[in-house]
Design an enzyme around this catalytic site. Structure first.
Site, PDB file in Angstrom:
ATOM      1  N   GLY A   1       0.806  -1.209   0.000  1.00  0.00           N
ATOM      2  CA  GLY A   1       0.000   0.000   0.000  1.00  0.00           C
ATOM      3  C   GLY A   1       0.842   1.262   0.000  1.00  0.00           C
ATOM      4  N   SER A   2       0.267   2.339  -0.494  1.00  0.00           N
ATOM      5  CA  SER A   2       0.901   3.655  -0.426  1.00  0.00           C
ATOM      6  C   SER A   2       0.764   4.222   0.986  1.00  0.00           C
ATOM      7  CB  SER A   2       0.249   4.599  -1.429  1.00  0.00           C
ATOM      8  OG  SER A   2       0.418   4.123  -2.742  1.00  0.00           O
ATOM      9  N   GLY A   3       1.468   5.321   1.221  1.00  0.00           N
ATOM     10  CA  GLY A   3       1.419   5.970   2.529  1.00  0.00           C
ATOM     11  C   GLY A   3       2.584   5.629   3.423  1.00  0.00           C
ATOM     12  N   HIS A   4       3.479   4.734   2.947  1.00  0.00           N
ATOM     13  CA  HIS A   4       4.641   4.322   3.739  1.00  0.00           C
ATOM     14  C   HIS A   4       5.952   4.834   3.152  1.00  0.00           C
ATOM     15  CE1 HIS A   4       1.847   1.803   5.836  1.00  0.00           C
ATOM     16  NE2 HIS A   4       1.614   1.059   4.771  1.00  0.00           N
TER      17      HIS A   4
ATOM     18  N   ASP B   1      -2.212  -8.394   0.882  1.00  0.00           N
ATOM     19  CA  ASP B   1      -1.034  -8.557   0.041  1.00  0.00           C
ATOM     20  C   ASP B   1      -0.788 -10.032  -0.274  1.00  0.00           C
ATOM     21  OD1 ASP B   1       0.226  -5.751  -0.134  1.00  0.00           O
ATOM     22  OD2 ASP B   1      -0.101  -5.986   2.000  1.00  0.00           O
TER      23      ASP B   1
ATOM     24  N   HIS C   1      -0.349   0.695  10.153  1.00  0.00           N
ATOM     25  CA  HIS C   1      -1.682   1.072   9.687  1.00  0.00           C
ATOM     26  C   HIS C   1      -2.590   1.436  10.865  1.00  0.00           C
ATOM     27  CE1 HIS C   1      -0.181  -2.043   6.770  1.00  0.00           C
ATOM     28  NE2 HIS C   1      -0.299  -0.974   6.006  1.00  0.00           N
TER      29      HIS C   1
END
Length: 339
Positions: free
Chosen positions: A57-60, A113, A222
């Site tokens: 996921g994005s945001g990391h 994932d 998260h």
């Protein structure tokens, strides 16, 4: 109360970020035509080389995009914020980097994932592309040691991906790259602390709540629940608590070597990270453990979450050589490539 972000539209934030990264770093990265969430290194993929595909996921950021480049990952499949990429961009990444020697998938141990990368591997097999998987499970707080296979992958990804990417760059076979990746994962340990929440671009609302004077040990990237919540403590006490848990599992002896990462979860500044690094060095010196490599900064974030994590990789001669192997990525360089 809504948070403030420099975005245009929450739903478009990931794609606009990718467009900006590609605009800024055309020397390093390209996108697979027709698959805008499949980001590939301009250098790295080549005939006879095992392809390393990471993703999540994005945001990391800089995980995962920042670690695509020569000597590290060959491609990254990018999902929405805190969400797995679907199978299609994973498949396109694998096809783009397949040099005939197989492909290794590496990503954190999260259910979405696992499902989507496994589906991609099954579909690639129909095209005679062998794709194997090594999950990262470095988050000490997320499951007991006897259930390590259930643990999440967090900031330790940096060292684990680095070792596997070096093995690929050195033209190890798929069997050997997989062995290295599993060994690197087995010897990497992370513990984190959260001080305040992040907010998703779509909602602009905190994704969990912490009191003004509270912290939470072991919270996931998260916002997954941690292992202890209580009053905020001074940096040395927090660092000691995190590192004690790692050293309790790592079983290092005097004279052993480690790679250290003190990582910001997003908004914690370098001043605070270096205060923590100072205490890490003091504790490792007292234990007779040598720091071979130290990284301090934003390496695996959770949007604007306040907090930090500490990672140790317990080195042996092979892992040390692989960690030292040159790489040249958008947001991470080492060895000769960093000079």
């Amino acid at each position: 109360m809504k948070t403030k972000k420099l975005i245009n539209d929450g739903a478009a934030a990931v794609d606009e970020m990718l467009a900006g990264i590609l605009a800024a770093h055309p020397r390093h990265l390209r996108v697979v035509e027709g698959s805008p969430r499949s980001i590939v290194a301009n250098e790295g993929p080549r005939p006879g080389k095992v392809g390393l595909v990471i993703g999540g996921g994005s945001g990391h950021e800089p995980t995962f995009l920042g670690f695509v480049g020569k000597g590290l990952a060959d491609a990254a499949a990018i999902g929405n914020v805190f969400a797995s990429p679907p199978p299609d961009p994973i498949i396109e990444c694998a096809k783009a980097v397949d040099g005939g020697a197989g492909v290794l998938f590496m990503y954190g141990n999260y259910a979405g994932d696992v499902m989507n990368f496994d589906m991609a591997a099954e579909m690639l097999a129909m095209d005679d592309i062998e794709a194997r998987t090594v999950l990262t499970t470095d988050d000490v707080a997320s499951a007991p040691i006897e259930q390590r296979e259930r643990r999440r992958g967090v900031a330790g990804n940096v060292f684990i991906f680095k070792a596997a990417g070096a093995a690929c760059d050195l033209m190890y076979s798929l069997d050997e790259v997989e062995r290295v990746a599993r060994w690197a994962n087995d010897r990497t340990y992370t513990m984190g602390v959260a001080l305040s929440p992040c907010s998703l671009p779509q909602t602009l609302k905190p994704n969990f709540q912490l009191g003004d004077d509270e912290m939470e040990i072991g919270m996931g990237i998260h916002g997954e629940p941690g292992v202890a919540r209580g009053p905020l403590k001074p940096a040395d006490q927090v660092t000691s608590e995190l590192l004690d848990r790692i050293l309790g599992e790592m079983k290092a002896e005097r004279g052993d070597r480690v790679a250290v990462l003190v990582n910001s979860l997003g908004s914690t500044p370098l001043m605070e990270l270096y205060i923590m690094m100072r205490k890490v060095k003091m504790m490792l010196d007292a234990a007779g453990i040598e720091i071979h490599l130290s990284l301090v900064g934003n390496y695996c974030t959770s949007l604007e979450m306040a907090g930090a994590s500490i990672t140790l990789m317990h080195l042996d001669d092979e892992l040390q050589r692989l960690i030292d192997h040159p790489c040249d990525c958008v947001m991470f360089r080492s060895g000769e490539a960093s000079r």
